[in-house]
Scaffold this motif. Structure first.
Motif, PDB file in Angstrom:
ATOM      1  N   ALA A  13      12.168   0.631  -0.718  1.00 21.75           N
ATOM      2  CA  ALA A  13      11.716  -0.055  -1.873  1.00 21.75           C
ATOM      3  C   ALA A  13      12.595  -0.231  -3.042  1.00 21.75           C
ATOM      4  O   ALA A  13      13.034   1.006  -3.451  1.00 21.75           O
ATOM      5  CB  ALA A  13      10.093   0.298  -2.310  1.00 21.75           C
ATOM      6  N   TYR A  17       6.218   1.468  -4.215  1.00 21.34           N
ATOM      7  CA  TYR A  17       4.662   1.336  -3.898  1.00 21.34           C
ATOM      8  C   TYR A  17       4.106   2.842  -4.083  1.00 21.34           C
ATOM      9  O   TYR A  17       4.635   3.910  -3.568  1.00 21.34           O
ATOM     10  CB  TYR A  17       4.077   0.788  -2.465  1.00 21.34           C
ATOM     11  CG  TYR A  17       3.139   1.445  -1.971  1.00 21.34           C
ATOM     12  CD1 TYR A  17       1.840   1.419  -2.187  1.00 21.34           C
ATOM     13  CD2 TYR A  17       3.374   1.739  -0.510  1.00 21.34           C
ATOM     14  CE1 TYR A  17       0.711   1.768  -1.451  1.00 21.34           C
ATOM     15  CE2 TYR A  17       2.332   2.375   0.398  1.00 21.34           C
ATOM     16  CZ  TYR A  17       1.052   2.482  -0.163  1.00 21.34           C
ATOM     17  OH  TYR A  17       0.164   3.049   0.438  1.00 21.34           O
ATOM     18  N   ARG A 143       5.920  -4.142   5.215  1.00 21.16           N
ATOM     19  CA  ARG A 143       7.222  -4.748   4.584  1.00 21.16           C
ATOM     20  C   ARG A 143       8.573  -4.839   5.624  1.00 21.16           C
ATOM     21  O   ARG A 143       9.428  -5.224   5.577  1.00 21.16           O
ATOM     22  CB  ARG A 143       7.808  -3.970   3.265  1.00 21.16           C
ATOM     23  CG  ARG A 143       6.780  -3.964   2.042  1.00 21.16           C
ATOM     24  CD  ARG A 143       7.529  -3.552   0.818  1.00 21.16           C
ATOM     25  NE  ARG A 143       8.117  -2.079   1.172  1.00 21.16           N
ATOM     26  CZ  ARG A 143       7.659  -0.961   0.376  1.00 21.16           C
ATOM     27  NH1 ARG A 143       6.889  -0.993  -0.688  1.00 21.16           N
ATOM     28  NH2 ARG A 143       8.400   0.162   0.900  1.00 21.16           N
ATOM     29  N   ARG A 187       1.463   9.904   1.695  1.00 17.53           N
ATOM     30  CA  ARG A 187      -0.190   9.489   1.816  1.00 17.53           C
ATOM     31  C   ARG A 187      -0.758  10.672   1.012  1.00 17.53           C
ATOM     32  O   ARG A 187      -1.602  10.279  -0.165  1.00 17.53           O
ATOM     33  CB  ARG A 187      -0.704   9.664   3.347  1.00 17.53           C
ATOM     34  CG  ARG A 187      -2.225   9.118   3.308  1.00 17.53           C
ATOM     35  CD  ARG A 187      -2.568   8.919   4.695  1.00 17.53           C
ATOM     36  NE  ARG A 187      -1.950   7.534   5.159  1.00 17.53           N
ATOM     37  CZ  ARG A 187      -2.306   6.861   6.066  1.00 17.53           C
ATOM     38  NH1 ARG A 187      -3.393   7.109   6.781  1.00 17.53           N
ATOM     39  NH2 ARG A 187      -1.681   5.622   6.338  1.00 17.53           N
TER      40      ARG A 187
HETATM   41  O1  PMV Z   1       3.687   3.758   3.477  1.00 18.77           O
HETATM   42  P1  PMV Z   1       3.756   5.143   3.034  1.00 18.77           P
HETATM   43  O2  PMV Z   1       2.668   6.023   3.065  1.00 18.77           O
HETATM   44  O3  PMV Z   1       5.099   5.679   3.945  1.00 18.77           O
HETATM   45  O4  PMV Z   1       4.498   5.323   1.520  1.00 18.77           O
HETATM   46  C1  PMV Z   1       5.644   4.778   1.074  1.00 18.77           C
HETATM   47  C2  PMV Z   1       5.992   5.475  -0.169  1.00 18.77           C
HETATM   48  C3  PMV Z   1       7.761   5.155  -0.906  1.00 18.77           C
HETATM   49  O5  PMV Z   1       8.278   5.100   0.108  1.00 18.77           O
HETATM   50  C4  PMV Z   1       7.825   6.467  -1.602  1.00 18.77           C
HETATM   51  C5  PMV Z   1       7.545   4.068  -1.909  1.00 18.77           C
HETATM   52  C6  PMV Z   1       7.854   2.675  -1.086  1.00 18.77           C
HETATM   53  O6  PMV Z   1       7.362   1.748  -1.665  1.00 18.77           O
HETATM   54  O7  PMV Z   1       8.273   2.796   0.136  1.00 18.77           O
END
Ligand code: PMV
Length: 323
Positions: A13, A17, A143, A187
Motif C-alpha cells: 500500500a 489500510y 487489492r 489483524r
Molecule cells: O489485510 P491485512 O490484515 O494483512 O492488513 C494489511 C495491513 C498493512 O499491510 C500494514 C497495510 C496495507 O494497507 O496493506
C-alpha cells in the motif's frame, strides 16, 4: 466442481489500510491504494474433497496448523454459502516468500485462494465481486485482484472492492531486513490500535484526505506527489501503531536507516520514497530509470529486489497445479 489453480501477487500500500469499520465483513475504516507486484507470488490449487469432513490446507508442502486451517475454512464457508454447496476441499498453496513476514503474503494468499475457490465452486464472479470475496479472507487481498495500482474503496459490503486506477510507471525496491514471522498479526494489531490509540479518529479522517490527493496525483502522473504522500502516510501509520497501548513497533533500527538512506539519495538527485507494512522490511518507490542505481546503494541493508507493477489474480491451467 473442478480442481482449479490460481496465482496472485502481493501488493504494497502507498496509502495504508489500518483499522476496520466492520470486523466480520472486513470493511475498512478508510480507503487505501496499493501497487500489486510482479514478484513474490502465491500459487494455490483447490481440489474438491466431497467425502472429507473438514477442509485440509497444505502450505509450502506441509500440513498447516489448526489456526491457519480454521482461517481458510471460515473463508471457504463464505464461498460455500455463495455457491449453495457444502463440499469440503483440499487447498495446496505455495508462497515464494515466507508466510507472515510483513511481505503481504496474506494478500497474495487470499487473492489466490478466492480466485481458485471461485473457480472450483463454479462461481462466475465479476472482477469487483471477486475482489469483495477476497476481502473477506484478508482486507488487503482485495487489492491483489486487479492489476497494478489499485484503490480499495471504503463503504458497505456491496461497494467495498478494489479496482485499477491510472498511474505513472514506477518500480519498487523491496529491502528484506528480516524474514521471521512477525510477533503480532496485522489483524490483531489493528484491533488493538483502534481500541486504544487516542490518535485513531484523526488517522481515519486524514487517510481519506490523503487517498483523494493520491488518486489525483496518480491520474496526473505526478510521481513527486505520489512519493511524498507514500512516505508521509507510512510514517503516520507507524506513529499510530506505536501509540497503541501497550505500544507495538514494527520498524527496527535497520528500517529507519533505510528511510534515512532514501532521504539522502533524494538529496543527491535520485527521487525515491519509502514505505513499510506491519514488519521491518522497507519498500521504496522510484522512477524506472533510477531503480538499479538505488538498489545498489541499498544492498548493504538486506536482500534487495527491484519489482514492478504486476498482474491481478488469475487462473492457471491444470498443468500448473501445486503438487
Ligand atoms: O489485510 P491485512 O490484515 O494483512 O492488513 C494489511 C495491513 C498493512 O499491510 C500494514 C497495510 C496495507 O494497507 O496493506
Amino acid at each position: 466442481m473442478r480442481t482449479t489453480t490460481a496465482r496472485a501477487y502481493p501488493n504494497i500500500a502507498l496509502v495504508k489500510y489500518w483499522g476496520k469499520a466492520d470486523e466480520e465483513l472486513i470493511l475498512p475504516a478508510a480507503g487505501s491504494l496499493s501497487l500489486t507486484l510482479d514478484h513474490f507470488e502465491t500459487t494455490t490449487t483447490v481440489v474438491p474433497a466431497p467425502d472429507a469432513e473438514t477442509d485440509v490446507l497444505e502450505l509450502d508442502g506441509a500440513l498447516a496448523d489448526a489456526g491457519q486451517t480454521d482461517r481458510i475454512s471460515t473463508f471457504l464457508d463464505h464461498v460455500r454459502d455463495l455457491a449453495g454447496r457444502d463440499d469440503r476441499v483440499l487447498v495446496r498453496s505455495r508462497n515464494s516468500v515466507p508466510t507472515g513476514a510483513g511481505l503481504a503474503s496474506s494478500a497474495s494468499g487470499f487473492a489466490a485462494l478466492a480466485t481458485a475457490a471461485a473457480g472450483a465452486f463454479d462461481l462466475d464472479l465479476a472482477p469487483r465481486d471477486l475482489s469483495r470475496l477476497a476481502r473477506r479472507g484478508s482486507g488487503s487481498a482485495c487489492r491483489s485482484i486487479p492489476d497494478g495500482i489499485a484503490v480499495w474503496h471504503a463503504g458497505d459490503d456491496a461497494s467495498s472492492f478494489a479496482e485499477t486506477v491510472p498511474a505513472p510507471d514506477m518500480r519498487m525496491i523491496i529491502v528484506t531486513v528480516n524474514r521471521a514471522r512477525k510477533a503480532v498479526s496485522s489483524r490483531e494489531a489493528m484491533r488493538l490500535t483502534a481500541a486504544t490509540s487516542p490518535f485513531y479518529s484523526g488517522w481515519v479522517s486524514s487517510t481519506e484526505d490523503y487517498l483523494e490527493q493520491m488518486v489525483a496525483a496518480c491520474a496526473a502522473g505526478d510521481f513527486t506527489r505520489i512519493g511524498e504522500i507514500t512516505e508521509s502516510h507510512a510514517l503516520r501509520m507507524h506513529g499510530l501503531i506505536q501509540s497503541t497501548v501497550p505500544p507495538i513497533r514494527f520498524l527496527n533500527p535497520t528500517s529507519h536507516a533505510i528511510f534515512d538512506a532514501v532521504a539522502e539519495a533524494r538529496e543527491s538527485g535520485i527521487e525515491a520514497y519509502s514505505t513499510a507494512d506491519a514488519g521491518p522490511n522497507v519498500a521504496v518507490i522510484v522512477r524506472p530509470h533510477d531503480a538499479e542505481a538505488l538498489a545498489e546503494k541499498l544492498s548493504g541493508f538486506g536482500d534487495v529486489r527491484v519489482v514492478g507493477p504486476g498482474p491481478g489474480a488469475h487462473l492457471l491451467t491444470a498443468a500448473d497445479a501445486v503438487p
